[in-house]
Design an enzyme around this catalytic site. Structure first.
Site, mmCIF file in Angstrom:
data_model
loop_
_atom_site.group_PDB
_atom_site.id
_atom_site.type_symbol
_atom_site.label_atom_id
_atom_site.label_comp_id
_atom_site.label_asym_id
_atom_site.label_seq_id
_atom_site.Cartn_x
_atom_site.Cartn_y
_atom_site.Cartn_z
ATOM 1 N N THR A 31 0.823 -1.210 0.000
ATOM 2 C CA THR A 31 0.000 0.000 0.000
ATOM 3 C C THR A 31 0.858 1.262 0.000
ATOM 4 O OG1 THR A 31 -0.232 -0.174 2.414
ATOM 5 C CG2 THR A 31 -2.017 -1.083 1.061
ATOM 6 N N ASN A 33 3.769 1.494 -1.599
ATOM 7 C CA ASN A 33 4.205 1.632 -2.987
ATOM 8 C C ASN A 33 3.146 2.349 -3.822
ATOM 9 O OD1 ASN A 33 6.270 0.004 -2.034
ATOM 10 N ND2 ASN A 33 5.552 -1.834 -3.099
ATOM 11 N N ASN A 164 -4.935 -8.594 -2.942
ATOM 12 C CA ASN A 164 -3.512 -8.908 -2.791
ATOM 13 C C ASN A 164 -3.267 -10.097 -1.852
ATOM 14 O OD1 ASN A 164 -0.861 -8.572 -3.491
ATOM 15 N ND2 ASN A 164 -0.547 -6.687 -2.318
ATOM 16 N N ARG A 166 -1.742 -13.125 -0.102
ATOM 17 C CA ARG A 166 -0.425 -13.703 0.135
ATOM 18 C C ARG A 166 -0.597 -14.870 1.117
ATOM 19 N NH1 ARG A 166 0.027 -11.550 -3.755
ATOM 20 N NH2 ARG A 166 1.457 -9.903 -4.450
ATOM 21 N N ASP A 257 1.564 -2.555 -7.769
ATOM 22 C CA ASP A 257 1.244 -1.460 -6.851
ATOM 23 C C ASP A 257 1.296 -0.114 -7.582
ATOM 24 O OD1 ASP A 257 1.252 -3.414 -4.820
ATOM 25 O OD2 ASP A 257 3.386 -3.103 -4.447
#
Length: 306
Positions: A31, A33, A164, A166, A257
């Site tokens: 976030t 970036n 996003n 992960r 991003d």
């Protein structure tokens, strides 16, 4: 500020491998970036990074780095004894692998003070957060965060969300799906990556992802797909925008991003979703031609304006 933009999450210390055993230290996080790109491309807006900081020298240097680039920290708490998370990037060609040290990072306590969090999100034009923002919080913290975002949205703030996903940050896929589904409920705009959605939800195609997000009530969705075209749904109008081809990428870190930041910046300028995606593709293509997650502002601006 009425024109304020807030991104919520974790900005870590980044170690990127250089020649031999030399490492370069910087700052990055999904976030952050994106907010970095917005800062470069939307200079008329006040921007804040909403997180939690430690009281150590590394945290103080991180805050100083933000201020040097005109990025505020709103009412983000300082947690005594805490410190930033850390990650290292290794490159194989242009592709990267990551090693993380973040289990006790200060950012995990960003929702520990509900009053400060609500204050950080007041009077915003745009709030941006991600599935990683949700993943680093415990159940109570996620609930507090989503309530604060929902309250800001009820007062007219536009909310953008990148799921996003992960896997290593979640105990299991069911927990991840439940949390991300809750994130989508407070989002006006979703910016997922197809590979993540396929892994987590079993979507057969980017179009299937769009259909699922429409059913979830998201008005605008942009499904990224690496070097392939993005597909966009805007109030049930669906179209595709081809990616900008890069023959020899140097480092793909942060490209998605940066795409998000450029897309959001273009939409803030009143650009259509299709034109915003074209600009965002150009910015992402520029980012993969430099090392590290944060490209210099002038490179981002040049790609955005071409």
């Amino acid at each position: 500020m009425a024109d304020g933009i807030a991104a919520i999450g974790e900005c870590m210390i980044e170690l990127s491998g250089q020649t031999g055993h030399t490492w370069r230290m910087g700052y990055a996080g999904d976030t952050f970036n994106t907010l970095w790109t917005i800062r470069a491309l939307s200079p008329s807006h006040h921007v804040d990074y909403v997180t939690a900081f430690g009281d150590d020298p590394f945290s103080q240097e991180q805050i100083a780095f933000f201020r040097e680039h005109d990025i505020g920290v709103a009412s983000s708490p300082v947690v005594p004894g805490a410190r930033p998370g850390l990650y290292a990037i290794r490159l194989e060609g242009a592709e990267r692998s990551f090693t993380y040290w973040r289990s006790d990072a200060a950012a995990r306590q960003l929702a520990s003070n509900p009053i400060a969090l609500a204050k950080s999100l007041e009077e915003r034009t745009l709030i941006y957060f991600s599935g990683i923002t949700l993943a680093i919080l415990d159940t109570a913290g996620r609930r507090t965060l989503l309530q604060a975002i929902a309250a800001a949205r009820a007062h007219g703030c536009h909310v953008a969300f990148d799921p996003n996903y992960r896997p290593r940050l979640w105990p299991d896929t069911a927990t991840a799906r439940a949390a991300i589904d809750e994130g989508l409920k407070v989002a006006d705009l979703a910016l997922p990556t197809f590979a993540d959605e396929q892994y987590l939800y079993g979507d057969a195609s980017p179009e299937a992802t769009l259909e699922r997000l429409e059913r979830a009530g998201v008005a605008e969705s942009v499904v990224k797909n690496g070097e392939h075209e993005v597909v966009i749904s805007h109030y049930e109008n669906i179209f595709a925008v081809p990616a900008t081809r890069v023959e020899a990428p140097i480092d793909t870190t942060g490209a998605g991003d940066a795409f998000n930041g450029a897309y959001l910046s273009a939409r803030l300028l009143g650009q259509s979703p299709k034109d915003a995606a074209r600009r965002a593709h150009r910015v992402a293509a520029a980012v993969v031609q430099v090392r590290g997650a944060l490209a210099p502002f002038e490179i981002l601006r040049l790609a955005f304006e071409l």
